[in-house]
Write a protein that holds these residues in place. Structure first.
Motif, PDB file in Angstrom:
ATOM      1  N   ASP A  66      19.332   1.101  -6.128  1.00 57.60           N
ATOM      2  CA  ASP A  66      20.453   2.776  -5.170  1.00 57.60           C
ATOM      3  C   ASP A  66      19.543   2.846  -3.895  1.00 57.60           C
ATOM      4  OD1 ASP A  66      22.658   2.163  -6.882  1.00 57.60           O
ATOM      5  OD2 ASP A  66      21.715   3.316  -8.449  1.00 57.60           O
ATOM      6  N   GLY A  67      18.796   2.639  -3.481  1.00 53.66           N
ATOM      7  CA  GLY A  67      18.646   2.555  -2.231  1.00 53.66           C
ATOM      8  C   GLY A  67      16.795   3.159  -2.136  1.00 53.66           C
ATOM      9  N   ARG A  68      16.209   3.431  -3.468  1.00 53.91           N
ATOM     10  CA  ARG A  68      15.152   3.507  -4.219  1.00 53.91           C
ATOM     11  C   ARG A  68      14.324   2.908  -4.503  1.00 53.91           C
ATOM     12  NH1 ARG A  68      18.820   7.800  -6.615  1.00 53.91           N
ATOM     13  NH2 ARG A  68      18.446   9.023  -5.783  1.00 53.91           N
ATOM     14  N   LEU A  69      13.414   2.642  -5.416  1.00 55.66           N
ATOM     15  CA  LEU A  69      11.981   1.739  -5.636  1.00 55.66           C
ATOM     16  C   LEU A  69      12.049   1.674  -6.858  1.00 55.66           C
ATOM     17  CD1 LEU A  69       8.727   2.640  -3.895  1.00 55.66           C
ATOM     18  CD2 LEU A  69       9.851   0.370  -4.310  1.00 55.66           C
ATOM     19  N   ALA A  70      12.217   0.939  -7.708  1.00 56.60           N
ATOM     20  CA  ALA A  70      13.296   1.127  -9.421  1.00 56.60           C
ATOM     21  C   ALA A  70      11.164   1.457  -9.964  1.00 56.60           C
ATOM     22  CB  ALA A  70      13.036  -0.670 -10.167  1.00 56.60           C
ATOM     23  N   GLY A  71      10.989   1.478 -11.378  1.00 54.52           N
ATOM     24  CA  GLY A  71       9.665   2.184 -11.643  1.00 54.52           C
ATOM     25  C   GLY A  71      10.855   2.177 -12.709  1.00 54.52           C
ATOM     26  N   VAL A  75       5.169  11.673 -16.886  1.00 54.70           N
ATOM     27  CA  VAL A  75       4.948  10.180 -17.720  1.00 54.70           C
ATOM     28  C   VAL A  75       4.306   9.116 -16.922  1.00 54.70           C
ATOM     29  CG1 VAL A  75       7.413  11.193 -19.602  1.00 54.70           C
ATOM     30  CG2 VAL A  75       7.890   9.339 -17.198  1.00 54.70           C
ATOM     31  N   THR A  76       3.981   8.435 -17.686  1.00 55.01           N
ATOM     32  CA  THR A  76       3.233   7.223 -16.717  1.00 55.01           C
ATOM     33  C   THR A  76       4.694   6.131 -16.567  1.00 55.01           C
ATOM     34  OG1 THR A  76       1.408   7.820 -17.946  1.00 55.01           O
ATOM     35  CG2 THR A  76       0.962   5.369 -16.891  1.00 55.01           C
ATOM     36  N   VAL A  77       4.437   6.291 -15.212  1.00 60.00           N
ATOM     37  CA  VAL A  77       5.370   4.852 -14.505  1.00 60.00           C
ATOM     38  C   VAL A  77       5.028   4.434 -14.205  1.00 60.00           C
ATOM     39  CG1 VAL A  77       8.014   4.601 -13.190  1.00 60.00           C
ATOM     40  CG2 VAL A  77       7.639   7.004 -14.441  1.00 60.00           C
ATOM     41  N   GLU A  78       5.420   2.270 -13.946  1.00 55.04           N
ATOM     42  CA  GLU A  78       4.956   1.897 -13.025  1.00 55.04           C
ATOM     43  C   GLU A  78       6.062   1.400 -12.196  1.00 55.04           C
ATOM     44  OE1 GLU A  78       3.655  -2.688 -13.779  1.00 55.04           O
ATOM     45  OE2 GLU A  78       4.487  -2.203 -15.376  1.00 55.04           O
ATOM     46  N   VAL A  79       5.534   1.344 -10.646  1.00 55.55           N
ATOM     47  CA  VAL A  79       6.541   0.444  -9.467  1.00 55.55           C
ATOM     48  C   VAL A  79       6.945  -0.198  -9.761  1.00 55.55           C
ATOM     49  CG1 VAL A  79       7.236   0.717  -7.402  1.00 55.55           C
ATOM     50  CG2 VAL A  79       5.715   2.610  -8.314  1.00 55.55           C
ATOM     51  N   VAL A  80       8.068  -1.331  -9.999  1.00 49.97           N
ATOM     52  CA  VAL A  80       8.592  -2.654  -9.834  1.00 49.97           C
ATOM     53  C   VAL A  80       8.810  -2.944  -8.746  1.00 49.97           C
ATOM     54  CG1 VAL A  80       8.526  -2.456 -12.210  1.00 49.97           C
ATOM     55  CG2 VAL A  80      10.567  -2.155 -10.734  1.00 49.97           C
ATOM     56  N   ALA A  81       8.884  -3.754  -8.747  1.00 52.16           N
ATOM     57  CA  ALA A  81       9.133  -5.192  -7.007  1.00 52.16           C
ATOM     58  C   ALA A  81      10.689  -5.005  -6.933  1.00 52.16           C
ATOM     59  CB  ALA A  81       8.098  -6.362  -6.789  1.00 52.16           C
ATOM     60  N   ASP A 134       1.363  -0.470  -0.487  1.00 51.81           N
ATOM     61  CA  ASP A 134       0.077   0.113   0.161  1.00 51.81           C
ATOM     62  C   ASP A 134       1.557   1.108  -0.096  1.00 51.81           C
ATOM     63  OD1 ASP A 134      -2.622  -1.404  -0.475  1.00 51.81           O
ATOM     64  OD2 ASP A 134      -2.703  -1.632   2.482  1.00 51.81           O
ATOM     65  N   SER A 135       1.849   0.584   0.270  1.00 51.63           N
ATOM     66  CA  SER A 135       2.967   2.501   0.766  1.00 51.63           C
ATOM     67  C   SER A 135       3.398   2.636  -0.211  1.00 51.63           C
ATOM     68  CB  SER A 135       3.825   2.779   2.545  1.00 51.63           C
ATOM     69  OG  SER A 135       4.430   1.477   2.595  1.00 51.63           O
ATOM     70  N   LEU A 136       4.364   1.978  -0.651  1.00 46.89           N
ATOM     71  CA  LEU A 136       4.940   1.889  -2.020  1.00 46.89           C
ATOM     72  C   LEU A 136       4.408   1.852  -2.851  1.00 46.89           C
ATOM     73  CD1 LEU A 136       7.306  -1.224  -0.486  1.00 46.89           C
ATOM     74  CD2 LEU A 136       7.941   1.756  -0.871  1.00 46.89           C
ATOM     75  N   GLY A 137       3.160   1.055  -3.187  1.00 52.14           N
ATOM     76  CA  GLY A 137       2.007   0.950  -4.291  1.00 52.14           C
ATOM     77  C   GLY A 137       3.023  -0.183  -5.500  1.00 52.14           C
ATOM     78  N   VAL A 138       3.798  -0.208  -4.753  1.00 45.41           N
ATOM     79  CA  VAL A 138       3.872  -2.093  -6.389  1.00 45.41           C
ATOM     80  C   VAL A 138       3.092  -2.242  -7.209  1.00 45.41           C
ATOM     81  CG1 VAL A 138       4.946  -4.093  -6.221  1.00 45.41           C
ATOM     82  CG2 VAL A 138       6.026  -2.120  -4.731  1.00 45.41           C
ATOM     83  N   GLY A 139       3.726  -2.559  -8.675  1.00 45.72           N
ATOM     84  CA  GLY A 139       2.780  -2.329  -9.345  1.00 45.72           C
ATOM     85  C   GLY A 139       1.891  -1.933  -9.576  1.00 45.72           C
ATOM     86  N   GLU A 140       1.645  -0.362  -9.389  1.00 48.34           N
ATOM     87  CA  GLU A 140       1.147   0.349  -9.595  1.00 48.34           C
ATOM     88  C   GLU A 140       1.785   2.041 -10.211  1.00 48.34           C
ATOM     89  OE1 GLU A 140      -2.459   1.634  -8.455  1.00 48.34           O
ATOM     90  OE2 GLU A 140      -2.276  -0.750  -7.131  1.00 48.34           O
ATOM     91  N   THR A 141       0.483   2.462 -11.558  1.00 50.19           N
ATOM     92  CA  THR A 141       1.633   2.981 -11.883  1.00 50.19           C
ATOM     93  C   THR A 141       0.968   4.861 -11.938  1.00 50.19           C
ATOM     94  OG1 THR A 141      -0.387   3.057 -13.748  1.00 50.19           O
ATOM     95  CG2 THR A 141       1.256   1.908 -14.210  1.00 50.19           C
ATOM     96  N   TYR A 142       1.640   5.599 -11.942  1.00 49.73           N
ATOM     97  CA  TYR A 142       1.356   7.277 -11.594  1.00 49.73           C
ATOM     98  C   TYR A 142       1.780   8.314 -13.253  1.00 49.73           C
ATOM     99  CZ  TYR A 142       1.401   5.137  -6.963  1.00 49.73           C
ATOM    100  OH  TYR A 142       1.403   3.723  -6.171  1.00 49.73           O
ATOM    101  N   ARG A 143       1.374   8.905 -12.490  1.00 50.21           N
ATOM    102  CA  ARG A 143       2.191  10.181 -13.287  1.00 50.21           C
ATOM    103  C   ARG A 143       2.820  11.331 -12.543  1.00 50.21           C
ATOM    104  NH1 ARG A 143       2.157  10.524 -19.225  1.00 50.21           N
ATOM    105  NH2 ARG A 143       2.298  12.270 -19.126  1.00 50.21           N
TER     106      ARG A 143
END
Length: 85
Positions: free
Chosen positions: A70-75, A60-66, A10-19
């Motif tokens: 470098d200490g950040r979520l991959a997108g 741009v539209t980015v999907e958060v991947v699991a 929920d907090s990380l949004g893995v699998g979610e897409t965002y502009r």
């Protein structure tokens, strides 16, 4: 077995897409995570071929991947069309 995706999904949004608006930091495109509860920003490391310029002038539209880079979520960029809402 509980995965990180289950615990923090929920907090990380893995699998979610965002502009997102991307900025370049040390050669990596980075975006602030739109969820204030997320402990990490997003490093956009996949789908970069979709971008005409780095960093792009428009969000741009980015999907958060699991995974973490470098200490950040991959997108991954899934849509670079500035007119897409």
């Amino acid at each position: 077995m509980t995965s990180i995706r289950d615990l923090l999904g929920d907090s990380l949004g893995v699998g979610e897409t965002y502009r997102l608006r991307l900025e370049e930091y040390d050669g990596t495109l980075v975006a602030d995570h739109p969820n204030d509860a997320s402990p990490m920003d997003i490093a956009v490391v996949e789908g970069l071929a979709r971008l005409e310029e780095r960093p792009p002038a428009e969000p741009v539209t980015v999907e958060v991947v699991a995974r973490v880079v470098d200490g950040r979520l991959a997108g991954r960029v899934v849509d670079a069309d500035p007119d897409h809402r």
